[in-house]
Design a protein around this motif. Structure first.
Motif, mmCIF file in Angstrom:
data_model
loop_
_atom_site.group_PDB
_atom_site.id
_atom_site.type_symbol
_atom_site.label_atom_id
_atom_site.label_comp_id
_atom_site.label_asym_id
_atom_site.label_seq_id
_atom_site.Cartn_x
_atom_site.Cartn_y
_atom_site.Cartn_z
ATOM 1 N N MET A 258 0.822 -1.204 0.000
ATOM 2 C CA MET A 258 0.000 0.000 0.000
ATOM 3 C C MET A 258 0.856 1.253 0.000
ATOM 4 O O MET A 258 0.600 2.196 -0.760
ATOM 5 N N TYR A 262 0.829 4.018 -2.944
ATOM 6 C CA TYR A 262 0.210 5.300 -2.605
ATOM 7 C C TYR A 262 1.189 6.477 -2.613
ATOM 8 O O TYR A 262 0.773 7.608 -2.370
ATOM 9 N N ALA A 271 -3.513 -1.558 -9.450
ATOM 10 C CA ALA A 271 -4.279 -1.871 -8.243
ATOM 11 C C ALA A 271 -3.338 -2.379 -7.166
ATOM 12 O O ALA A 271 -2.177 -2.716 -7.431
ATOM 13 N N VAL A 272 -3.866 -2.434 -5.949
ATOM 14 C CA VAL A 272 -3.112 -2.997 -4.831
ATOM 15 C C VAL A 272 -4.038 -3.917 -4.041
ATOM 16 O O VAL A 272 -5.220 -3.606 -3.854
ATOM 17 N N ASN A 274 -4.480 -5.983 -0.470
ATOM 18 C CA ASN A 274 -4.041 -6.002 0.922
ATOM 19 C C ASN A 274 -4.676 -7.178 1.639
ATOM 20 O O ASN A 274 -5.869 -7.172 1.920
ATOM 21 N N THR A 331 -8.142 -0.526 -4.540
ATOM 22 C CA THR A 331 -7.585 -1.328 -3.445
ATOM 23 C C THR A 331 -8.566 -2.419 -3.035
ATOM 24 O O THR A 331 -9.746 -2.155 -2.811
ATOM 25 N N ALA A 361 -12.580 0.931 -3.946
ATOM 26 C CA ALA A 361 -12.121 -0.015 -2.936
ATOM 27 C C ALA A 361 -13.144 -1.123 -2.753
ATOM 28 O O ALA A 361 -14.340 -0.919 -2.942
#
Length: 398
Positions: A258, A262, A271-272, A274, A331, A361
């Protein structure tokens, strides 16, 4: 002789029943230390096996044990075990419906239609497959390279592993960052996941970084950024498309993913993802979990070089939740409701702040899951998480 056999069977059934109820109990008991946390992580993920084990004990007690008190004791323990394990199994369909709804809310009701048919055809068709639970999630062979040196800061060699689809081509890029409280781990972690994703048409880079307490923040972030630069520069050598890059991390690795995604000067990242990562280190230090099997404050002191009182600004800089004022990639957040290392409230808080900031998100919560639930690759929680992760990835890169 017959009587002796029945006595042995009775004692074996009693021992088996004690073992099954002991393991089953960790589906809801909070682990007070790291040793017992292993049971807390694994028990819900193997709940179908535990359900069968409790059922076996119940049947043995009912049909083969005739001593009333012993039969009653085993039956009670087995029924309790069945109820505990059954709670997980009964909640799988409901959890899947909630996850499917969350995906549509975050990505749009028609998000799956945006994924090319050839890509969607390779995905798992069911969020939880009992056959895959018992035999393992099928995955074909991939190309795999290890020990690729990408940097040597301060004389410390940093390497990565690369997983590629079997056919030569140009593929979306997934960068995977392992967890381990920023203190341990290596790029060989989660090999089954990396192989599975590569088989779905991605070039997967599993990267290394220097560990605390010898190396403190922002060293780990610097190493991740160095790895991303290396991947972009050498993308063609590994058949990777640097314009379609996604970062994925677990726990401490999710925190680094992240932060890297970011940053104001981050490279283009689609995209990320988590998996149960820390997002607010300030609040994490102020209110650690209870019980606290990892000693959260000690971990944060080793990572950041001191306490919150000593380094308040450092805690703020190291918290991904403080980077939501700029344009950031979509995210995906996945947390377990029973996580006793990174509590689910932090995932919810991050999701709420992302939405308030107008960001894309998705928040997925697994009611029975502990931290590192995906360590059991074919387990109940990871099947659900994997099903939605591969859909999120396909949506992001296509």
């Amino acid at each position: 002789m017959f009587s002796k056999s029945k006595i042995i069977l009775s004692w074996l059934t009693l021992l088996l029943s004690f073992g099954s109820i002991f393991l089953s109990s960790w589906i809801f008991l909070p682990a007070p230390n790291m040793f017992l946390l292993t049971l807390g992580v694994g028990a819900p993920e193997i709940s179908p096996w535990l359900f069968l084990l409790n059922l076996l004990c119940l049947l043995l007690a009912f049909f083969y044990i005739h001593r009333r008190q012993l039969q009653r004791l085993i039956c009670i323990m087995s029924l309790i075990g069945l109820l505990i394990c059954g709670w997980v199994l009964v909640n799988i369909p409901l959890t899947q419906m909630q996850m499917a709804r969350a995906m549509k809310q975050g990505l749009g009701g028609d998000y799956f239609k945006q994924i090319p048919a050839l890509v969607s055809a390779q995905m798992q068709t069911h969020p939880f497959n009992l056959v895959n639970f018992f035999r393992g999630i099928p995955s074909s062979k991939t190309r795999h390279q290890t020990g690729i040196l990408f940097a040597k800061p301060a004389g410390v060699p940093l390497t990565m592993e690369v997983y590629q689809p079997p056919e030569i081509g140009k593929y979306p890029t997934l960068v995977v960052i392992y967890g381990g409280a920023w203190q341990r781990g290596n790029p060989g972690a989660n090999a089954e996941f990396n192989q599975y994703i590569a088989n779905r048409g991605y070039t997967v880079f599993s990267i290394d970084y220097r560990h605390a307490p010898q190396y403190q923040f922002p060293t780990q972030l610097d190493d991740v950024r160095t790895a991303l630069d290396f991947i972009r520069e050498h993308a063609s050598e590994y058949e990777a498309d640097p314009q379609r890059m996604v970062l994925l991390g677990r726990s401490a690795g999710a925190h680094l993913a992240m932060l890297a995604a970011y940053q104001p000067d981050a490279p283009p990242i689609r995209a990320v993802v988590n998996y149960y990562g820390p997002v607010d280190l300030t609040e994490g230090y102020k209110s650690p979990p209870s019980p606290d099997p990892i000693n959260t404050r000690a971990v944060l002191r080793r990572f950041l070089g001191g306490s919150l009182e000593e380094l308040p600004n450092q805690y703020k800089i190291a918290s991904p939740i403080n980077y939501l004022t700029r344009l950031i990639p979509p995210t995906l957040l996945i947390y377990g409701s029973r996580d006793h290392l990174v509590e689910v409230r932090f995932g919810r808080q991050m999701y709420k702040r992302l939405l308030q900031s107008g960001k894309t998100a998705v928040f997925l919560e697994i009611p029975w899951a502990e931290h590192a639930f995906d360590a059991v690759f074919n387990g109940v929680s990871n099947q659900l998480a994997l099903y939605h992760t591969e859909r999120f990835l396909a949506w992001a890169v296509n």
